[in-house]
Design an enzyme around this catalytic site. Structure first.
Site, short mmCIF file in Angstrom:
data_model
loop_
_atom_site.label_atom_id
_atom_site.label_comp_id
_atom_site.label_asym_id
_atom_site.label_seq_id
_atom_site.Cartn_x
_atom_site.Cartn_y
_atom_site.Cartn_z
N ASP A 67 68.05 82.41 95.24
CA ASP A 67 69.00 81.56 95.63
C ASP A 67 69.18 81.75 97.13
O ASP A 67 68.62 82.50 97.50
CB ASP A 67 70.23 81.65 95.02
CG ASP A 67 70.68 82.90 94.71
OD1 ASP A 67 70.46 84.00 95.45
OD2 ASP A 67 71.72 83.31 93.88
N ASP A 136 82.69 85.52 87.65
CA ASP A 136 82.86 84.25 86.63
C ASP A 136 81.72 84.08 85.64
O ASP A 136 81.71 82.96 85.07
CB ASP A 136 83.17 83.07 87.67
CG ASP A 136 81.81 82.93 88.57
OD1 ASP A 136 80.79 83.55 88.71
OD2 ASP A 136 81.80 81.89 89.37
N HIS A 138 78.45 83.92 86.67
CA HIS A 138 77.37 83.07 87.30
C HIS A 138 75.98 84.09 87.33
O HIS A 138 75.96 85.16 87.35
CB HIS A 138 77.66 82.49 88.52
CG HIS A 138 77.77 83.53 89.50
ND1 HIS A 138 78.65 83.10 90.70
CD2 HIS A 138 77.12 84.55 90.05
CE1 HIS A 138 78.46 84.18 91.58
NE2 HIS A 138 77.75 84.94 91.15
N GLU A 143 77.16 78.55 88.99
CA GLU A 143 78.53 78.57 88.58
C GLU A 143 78.80 77.89 87.29
O GLU A 143 78.11 77.17 86.73
CB GLU A 143 79.20 77.65 89.66
CG GLU A 143 79.17 78.29 91.08
CD GLU A 143 79.87 79.53 91.36
OE1 GLU A 143 79.97 80.66 90.34
OE2 GLU A 143 80.21 79.79 92.63
P1 PGA Z 1 77.66 91.37 93.45
O1 PGA Z 1 77.03 89.89 93.21
O2 PGA Z 1 76.16 92.10 92.94
O3 PGA Z 1 77.51 91.48 94.61
O4 PGA Z 1 78.46 91.71 92.71
C1 PGA Z 1 76.50 89.52 91.85
C2 PGA Z 1 76.42 88.15 91.90
O5 PGA Z 1 77.22 87.24 92.36
O6 PGA Z 1 75.50 87.32 91.13
#
Ligand code: PGA
Length: 261
Positions: A67, A136, A138, A143
């Site tokens: 992404d 959340d 995702h 999302e």
């Molecule tokens: P993080 O992010 O590894 O920094 O917790 C994970 C994500 O948002 O996919």
């Protein structure tokens, strides 16, 4: 889905790095899908250590980005292109042309998204996709309520994700872009092997819903249940709300079925 419970983030990183090394021994030019964020860093550290000790040759490996933010100036240090080059491509000693990602500064973002999906297919598809998970639920930047069949496209970040990511922008949420390009869930599901790493108590609820909840667009990571070869590696804290934790410990015993394939 196989669920491997490990002691801590470092053990998870080591386990997945060994899985990647196995893959590269079988297929030296494998296309490795990488994720950004804090969680996968122990994977990249462990893989880099293996390269430096001569345990694995990554010189023909190819890297694909999951992404990207939309609208950051080219070369911005927190663009995911810059991040992947800094955290993965350079430490592994790969050339920048071993790396592919969506163009977050394209004038026609939709065309850039479609071009990236085509480029992934033309490259033979992703062999192993590393994933993190948002609080959340995702994956990538899909999302909650993303279509489970979605393709690479532009998305708007939730407030929660912008809060979570403000730490990469001097703690200032106003600097976090609102829009992103993300591989769609349908795109992600085309990778041959999905490996999700989650660590820390903050991910426990999202992990429980992903692994033991219904397949639901509200929890995008639950789409992993639809994939024939998905591995979820969690530390004890992230596993703390799994009802089947003992079953997973007994069944996978810190050694996923894909090791040594
Ligand atoms: P993080 O992010 O590894 O920094 O917790 C994970 C994500 O948002 O996919």
């Amino acid at each position: 889905m196989e669920v491997v419970i490990v002691q801590d983030a470092q053990a998870g990183g080591e386990l997945i790095a060994e899985g990647i090394a196995d893959l590269l021994r079988r297929k030296p030019d494998a296309l490795l899908g990488v994720a950004t964020g804090s969680t996968p860093l122990p994977i990249y550290d462990a893989l880099t250590a293996k390269v430096r000790s001569g345990a694995v040759d990554v010189s023909r490996a190819r890297i694909a980005q999951l992404d990207e933010y939309v609208g950051l100036p080219a070369g911005h240090p927190e663009s995911y292109r810059s991040t992947v080059l800094r955290q993965v491509v350079e430490p592994l000693g790969l050339d920048a042309d071993a790396f592919m990602g969506p163009d977050g500064s394209a004038e026609d973002v939709q065309a850039a998204c479609e071009a990236y999906d085509r480029a992934l297919a033309e490259a033979g598809g992703v062999d192993l996709q590393i994933l993190g998970i948002g609080t959340d639920g995702h994956i990538g930047f899909n999302e909650p309520c993303s279509s489970l069949a979605s393709r690479t496209r532009i998305k708007t970040l939730t407030e929660q994700t912008r809060i979570d990511n403000a730490r990469f922008f001097e703690g200032d949420i106003d600097q976090v872009p609102h829009h992103v390009i993300t591989q769609g869930i349908g795109t992600i599901l085309e990778a041959r092997h999905l490996v999700l790493l989650a660590t820390g108590e903050g991910k426990a609820e999202a992990v429980a819903q992903t692994v033991e909840g219904p397949v639901a667009a509200l929890v995008p990571a639950s789409a992993l249940q639809l994939h024939p070869h998905a591995t979820v590696v969690v530390d004890e804290a992230a596993a703390s709300r799994l009802k089947l934790a003992d079953y997973f410990r007994h069944t996978y015993a810190n050694k996923p079925a894909w090791q040594g394939l």
